[in-house]
Design an enzyme around this catalytic site. Structure first.
Site, PDB file in Angstrom:
ATOM      1  N   LEU A  53       0.857  -1.176   0.000  1.00 56.12           N
ATOM      2  CA  LEU A  53       0.000   0.000   0.000  1.00 56.12           C
ATOM      3  C   LEU A  53       0.896   1.229   0.000  1.00 56.12           C
ATOM      4  CD1 LEU A  53      -2.642  -0.943   2.758  1.00 56.12           C
ATOM      5  CD2 LEU A  53      -2.972  -1.051   0.279  1.00 56.12           C
ATOM      6  N   ASP A  54       0.426   2.319  -0.613  1.00 56.41           N
ATOM      7  CA  ASP A  54       1.175   3.562  -0.556  1.00 56.41           C
ATOM      8  C   ASP A  54       1.330   4.011   0.892  1.00 56.41           C
ATOM      9  OD1 ASP A  54       1.248   3.578  -3.305  1.00 56.41           O
ATOM     10  OD2 ASP A  54      -0.401   5.013  -3.534  1.00 56.41           O
ATOM     11  N   LYS A  55       2.317   4.824   1.153  1.00 56.17           N
ATOM     12  CA  LYS A  55       2.597   5.314   2.505  1.00 56.17           C
ATOM     13  C   LYS A  55       1.364   5.973   3.120  1.00 56.17           C
ATOM     14  CE  LYS A  55       5.578   8.488   5.096  1.00 56.17           C
ATOM     15  NZ  LYS A  55       6.672   9.498   5.007  1.00 56.17           N
ATOM     16  N   THR A  57      -1.793   5.635   2.266  1.00 56.36           N
ATOM     17  CA  THR A  57      -2.982   4.782   2.270  1.00 56.36           C
ATOM     18  C   THR A  57      -3.018   3.934   3.536  1.00 56.36           C
ATOM     19  OG1 THR A  57      -2.946   4.667  -0.150  1.00 56.36           O
ATOM     20  CG2 THR A  57      -4.283   3.038   0.999  1.00 56.36           C
ATOM     21  N   HIS A 151      -0.375   3.366  -7.864  1.00 52.46           N
ATOM     22  CA  HIS A 151      -1.282   4.514  -7.771  1.00 52.46           C
ATOM     23  C   HIS A 151      -2.559   4.318  -8.594  1.00 52.46           C
ATOM     24  CE1 HIS A 151       2.484   7.264  -6.928  1.00 52.46           C
ATOM     25  NE2 HIS A 151       2.268   6.372  -5.973  1.00 52.46           N
TER      26      HIS A 151
END
Length: 240
Positions: A53-55, A57, A151
């Protein structure tokens, strides 16, 4: 930082990741905390990353405790046998209220770390979306992604013209303040300036579903985190 374990057995650990925490160590700054290293310290063993997961998120993320489990998880993620569901706050009135986005996603030719929808090259990406709640300036949406591109949801919502709230890379990046939606907003007496309700990309992974190698169905859920839930409450209070 206390870790919220949603599910655990001999092979798997499923965690509710807080926003702002990296999944794996930063390539350029190893001193930054990461969820992977925190789990390795907690269990005193190697922990394998199954997906990311993105930072910014928050939400459900799965790790493997051994090499065999890691191989299995990598396979089912690659073969799209894992159901991944997200919630996000976006800008504007979304029409139609549900649909599917299918297109190619590629790296931006000039901006490092940014992705774009491409007509000629890139990797196919598929996102189903549905509006859960609609207000005059914002919408709460649910997403199911069938591919795992970098993304992906953020790119797809920018493509639709409804970028995620607080997204600096694909939107305006502006924090969400109560004064944005409440007329005659007055700060508390002890406050020198208004604090934002939300100041990170408004995206949360709320559910993960898959079968283990033994055929057991795993469903892990994480409710909306406090910052997104508080924003939804204020939108319902002042924008209905």
């Amino acid at each position: 930082m206390k870790l919220e374990i949603l599910y655990e057995d001999d092979d798997l650990i499923i965690v509710n990741k807080p926003s702002g925490l990296l999944v794996i160590p930063d390539r350029f700054d190893a001193t930054l905390p990461s969820l992977n290293k925190m789990l390795e310290a907690k269990y005193d063993q190697r922990i394998w990353v199954a997906h990311r997961l993105d930072k910014d998120t928050s939400g459900v993320i799965c790790f493997a405790k051994n090499e065999a489990a890691h191989k299995y998880l990598s396979t089912i993620f690659m073969e799209r046998e894992v159901s991944k569901f997200y919630a996000g706050l976006v800008t504007g009135i979304v029409v139609p209220e549900e649909g599917r986005i299918e297109n190619l996603i590629a790296e931006h030719p000039a901006v490092y770390g940014k992705m774009i929808v491409s007509r000629k090259e890139g990797k196919m990406s598929v996102t189903d979306y549905r509006v859960s709640e609609q207000w005059p300036l914002y919408a709460l949406m649910q997403f199911q992604i069938h591919t795992g591109r970098t993304h992906q949801i953020r790119v797809h919502m920018q493509y639709l013209g409804h970028p995620l709230v607080c997204d600096e890379l694909y939107g305006d990046g502006k924090p969400f303040y109560v004064s944005t939606i409440k007329r005659r907003y007055n700060m508390a007496k002890h406050e020198e300036e208004e604090r934002p309700l939300l100041n990170r990309v408004a995206l949360h992974a709320y559910r993960l579903e898959f079968e283990t190698v033994a055929g057991k169905l795993i469903t892990a859920d994480a409710p909306l985190p406090k910052d997104m839930a508080a924003t939804v409450n204020q939108l319902n209070k002042w924008c209905k």
